[in-house]
Design a protein around this motif. Structure first.
Motif, mmCIF file in Angstrom:
data_model
loop_
_atom_site.group_PDB
_atom_site.id
_atom_site.type_symbol
_atom_site.label_atom_id
_atom_site.label_comp_id
_atom_site.label_asym_id
_atom_site.label_seq_id
_atom_site.Cartn_x
_atom_site.Cartn_y
_atom_site.Cartn_z
ATOM 1 N N LEU A 172 54.005 38.883 -3.918
ATOM 2 C CA LEU A 172 55.117 38.004 -4.241
ATOM 3 C C LEU A 172 54.930 36.582 -4.190
ATOM 4 N N VAL A 173 55.158 35.766 -5.139
ATOM 5 C CA VAL A 173 54.936 34.536 -5.400
ATOM 6 C C VAL A 173 55.989 33.788 -5.919
ATOM 7 N N GLN A 174 56.460 32.560 -5.121
ATOM 8 C CA GLN A 174 57.854 31.890 -5.453
ATOM 9 C C GLN A 174 57.675 31.302 -6.857
ATOM 10 N N LEU A 175 58.664 31.194 -7.637
ATOM 11 C CA LEU A 175 58.837 30.498 -9.030
ATOM 12 C C LEU A 175 59.646 29.364 -8.809
ATOM 13 N N GLY A 176 59.494 28.256 -9.705
ATOM 14 C CA GLY A 176 60.438 27.207 -9.661
ATOM 15 C C GLY A 176 61.253 27.578 -10.636
ATOM 16 N N ILE A 186 56.289 29.681 -1.495
ATOM 17 C CA ILE A 186 56.183 30.957 -0.673
ATOM 18 C C ILE A 186 55.268 31.995 -1.449
ATOM 19 N N ALA A 187 54.220 32.400 -0.534
ATOM 20 C CA ALA A 187 53.437 33.656 -1.203
ATOM 21 C C ALA A 187 53.317 34.786 -0.139
ATOM 22 N N ASN A 188 53.297 35.860 -0.410
ATOM 23 C CA ASN A 188 52.965 36.829 0.602
ATOM 24 C C ASN A 188 52.938 38.217 -0.132
ATOM 25 N N THR A 189 51.967 39.060 0.474
ATOM 26 C CA THR A 189 51.809 40.579 0.182
ATOM 27 C C THR A 189 52.537 41.229 0.961
ATOM 28 N N ALA A 190 53.475 42.221 0.389
ATOM 29 C CA ALA A 190 54.298 43.118 1.251
ATOM 30 C C ALA A 190 54.577 44.524 0.722
ATOM 31 N N THR A 191 54.916 45.278 1.366
ATOM 32 C CA THR A 191 55.377 46.699 0.991
ATOM 33 C C THR A 191 56.659 46.698 0.538
ATOM 34 N N LEU A 192 57.242 47.209 -0.450
ATOM 35 C CA LEU A 192 58.619 47.122 -0.993
ATOM 36 C C LEU A 192 59.239 48.579 -1.287
ATOM 37 N N ARG A 193 60.028 49.113 -0.448
ATOM 38 C CA ARG A 193 60.614 50.548 -0.466
ATOM 39 C C ARG A 193 61.509 50.467 -1.610
ATOM 40 N N LYS A 231 61.116 39.422 6.397
ATOM 41 C CA LYS A 231 60.020 40.264 6.708
ATOM 42 C C LYS A 231 59.184 40.367 5.423
ATOM 43 N N ALA A 232 59.991 40.670 4.128
ATOM 44 C CA ALA A 232 58.921 40.711 2.903
ATOM 45 C C ALA A 232 58.275 39.480 2.704
ATOM 46 N N LEU A 233 58.878 38.258 2.964
ATOM 47 C CA LEU A 233 58.350 37.086 2.526
ATOM 48 C C LEU A 233 57.407 36.353 3.843
ATOM 49 N N ASN A 234 57.673 36.862 4.711
ATOM 50 C CA ASN A 234 56.848 36.319 6.011
ATOM 51 C C ASN A 234 57.404 34.872 6.410
ATOM 52 N N ILE A 235 59.069 34.591 6.463
ATOM 53 C CA ILE A 235 59.402 33.568 6.393
ATOM 54 C C ILE A 235 60.540 33.723 7.608
ATOM 55 N N SER A 236 61.293 32.494 7.949
ATOM 56 C CA SER A 236 62.339 32.773 9.176
ATOM 57 C C SER A 236 63.707 33.368 8.455
ATOM 58 N N LEU A 243 67.590 30.687 0.706
ATOM 59 C CA LEU A 243 66.577 31.030 -0.548
ATOM 60 C C LEU A 243 67.404 31.244 -1.728
ATOM 61 N N GLN A 244 66.776 30.275 -2.978
ATOM 62 C CA GLN A 244 67.681 30.498 -4.205
ATOM 63 C C GLN A 244 66.627 30.990 -5.215
ATOM 64 N N SER A 245 65.399 30.899 -4.971
ATOM 65 C CA SER A 245 64.315 31.184 -6.127
ATOM 66 C C SER A 245 64.063 32.528 -6.538
ATOM 67 N N ASP A 246 63.665 32.848 -7.717
ATOM 68 C CA ASP A 246 62.891 34.093 -7.886
ATOM 69 C C ASP A 246 61.730 34.272 -7.771
ATOM 70 N N PHE A 247 61.134 35.502 -7.683
ATOM 71 C CA PHE A 247 59.620 35.562 -7.133
ATOM 72 C C PHE A 247 58.969 36.442 -8.345
ATOM 73 N N GLN A 248 57.495 36.037 -8.239
ATOM 74 C CA GLN A 248 56.783 36.765 -9.370
ATOM 75 C C GLN A 248 56.311 38.076 -8.499
ATOM 76 N N LEU A 249 56.436 39.344 -9.117
ATOM 77 C CA LEU A 249 55.931 40.449 -8.214
ATOM 78 C C LEU A 249 54.979 41.307 -8.976
ATOM 79 N N THR A 250 53.796 41.143 -8.392
ATOM 80 C CA THR A 250 52.425 41.719 -9.021
ATOM 81 C C THR A 250 52.131 42.991 -8.229
ATOM 82 N N VAL A 251 52.261 44.366 -9.024
ATOM 83 C CA VAL A 251 52.008 45.379 -8.379
ATOM 84 C C VAL A 251 50.450 45.504 -7.947
#
Length: 449
Positions: A172-176, A186-193, A231-236, A243-251
């Motif tokens: 997951l990578v934050q988009l402008g 913000i950038a993080n690798t996470a599992t999404l159910r 938890k998904a983004l590893n932020i508080s 948070l207002q941003s969209d995110f780029q999700l790469t499988v």
């Protein structure tokens, strides 16, 4: 020592305590001598400090402490001996405070205000009628429970294309605002159910994806849960809330938990006693388990119905003004607004506690340590069953229960739960209960109403 009590209302009293030098002098002298034996002061060997020196240096503070101890003991003993049922704790009447010299010649006088518990009888009979619901498992709930169990004992696979219920391992990578990757964002690798995705439109964009596919997702809208987003983004959680941003999700990978086959090996894992040998018996067992869980909901509603009914029937008064002052005195941070908003609920709960205590006393109901341990075992067993229907061995469950009750808060809460359970059992043994079968969805609608 002189103690008198003056009633200032139906549920209020003032206790006046007079303490003469003869009541405290010996205690003060003993305390001075004891401190002299323990004191370590410059110029004196340990234990050789003259009592007169201690009296000169610390006499007033020792006198204050001993008078306070005597006062507290005297008041507690008086309340016990007179069998006064008080609410809250005695409050010193500050407006009647007197000036004392604190020189071992004072005659002290202190006034304490008491809030008294009302006298009342609990009126319960077979004329009191309540509905005891028996909730039946609906097909949707039953199928959902069976699916979860089968997945718990299933195996993990990696299908090429994602489907509902799968888990995406993704970057997951934050988009402008312009839709481009936000540099330093913000950038993080996470599992999404995917079964936790709340938004149906977003879920559609995440179904049918393959490894290395890229999509844009509003993660906050998708999860609709501050803690899950954090938890998904590893932020508080605070940052997640803003948070207002969209995110780029790469499988990176698609994971799927395949359901276990309904065969004897599966049945034996869940019911090792050999009681299940086919799907019909398995479904019957799960139905029994689900309806057992529903039974707790039915019992909760019955208890609440009884609670509300008895509170309406028993309309005794409380020393409200005293209790408000007591709440303020014992909760320094409590504001007047919070007190005004919360007092009615406090008074309602206090009235129920008085009714409960009266039932316990009138019926000589005992709450034993074994009862509390058993309640802890039932609670823990239910928690473990959420993860696996296989029961824990009895000795292991007992060990967990003892460890659980070593925490004072857990022990107190469990004691109160046992007390409430025994109270409701006593009430239910007197009133008239009419059983009524009801489907789960109808019960939910009834309970909300």
């Amino acid at each position: 020592m002189d103690i008198t009590q003056e009633k200032t209302g139906n549920l209020n009293a003032v206790v006046k305590i007079k303490i003469a030098p003869a009541d405290y002098s010996a205690k003060v002298e003993k305390a001075i001598k004891d401190q002299a034996k323990k004191a370590q002061l410059p110029g004196f060997r340990k234990g050789m400090v003259p009592p007169a020196h201690i009296k000169k240096m610390y006499g007033k503070s020792i006198l204050v402490e001993e008078v306070n101890n005597l006062l507290n003991d005297t008041l507690s003993n008086y309340i016990a001996e007179e069998k006064l049922e008080i609410l809250g704790q005695p409050l010193p009447q500050l407006e009647n405070e007197r000036e004392f010299k604190w020189d071992n010649t004072d005659e002290f006088e202190f006034d304490y205000e008491l809030g008294l518990a009302p006298a009342f009888d609990v009126n319960i009979s077979s004329k009191d009628k309540f509905t005891e619901y028996v909730i039946k498992a609906d097909q949707e709930t039953l199928e959902s429970r069976i699916k979860n169990i089968r997945r718990s004992y299933g195996k993990m696979t990696n299908p090429e294309v994602s489907a509902e219920g799968d888990v995406l391992y993704a970057e997951l990578v934050q988009l402008g605002a312009d839709g481009a990757v936000f540099e330093g964002g913000i950038a993080n690798t996470a599992t999404l159910r995917l079964d936790l995705i709340k938004d149906e439109e977003i879920l559609k964009t995440l179904v049918g994806l393959k490894k290395d596919d890229v999509v844009t997702v509003n993660i906050k809208k998708a999860l609709d849960d501050q803690a899950a987003v954090a938890k998904a983004l590893n932020i508080s959680e605070e940052d997640a809330a803003d948070l207002q941003s969209d995110f780029q999700l790469t499988v990176k990978n698609v994971n799927r938990l395949e359901e276990s086959d309904l065969n004897q090996e599966f049945y034996d894992k869940i019911f090792p006693d050999g009681s299940v040998t086919d799907e019909a018996a398995f479904r019957a067992k799960i139905t029994e388990e689900v309806e057992g869980m529903f039974k707790q909901d039915a019992e909760r509603k019955l208890s609440n119905d009884i609670y509300e009914d008895l509170l309406k029937k028993h309309t005794f008064e409380l020393p409200d003004e005293f209790l408000r002052r007591w709440l303020k005195a014992t909760n320094e941070k409590l504001t007047d607004e919070e007190l005004a908003e919360g007092y009615d609920d406090f008074a309602k709960n206090l009235k129920w506690t008085l009714i409960e205590n009266k039932i316990i006393k009138d019926n000589s109901i005992e709450i034993k340590y074994e009862d509390v341990v058993q309640a802890a075992k039932v609670k823990l067993d239910a928690q473990f069953k959420m993860y696996s229907p296989s029961p824990l061995p009895e000795d292991q469950l007992a060990q967990y229960a003892v460890q659980f009750l070593q925490e004072k808060e857990n022990a107190n809460r469990t004691f109160e739960e046992v007390k409430a359970l025994k109270t409701f059992e006593q009430i239910k043994s007197i009133v008239t209960l009419a059983q009524q079968d009801i489907d789960y969805d109808k019960f939910i609608a009834l309970d909300k109403g």
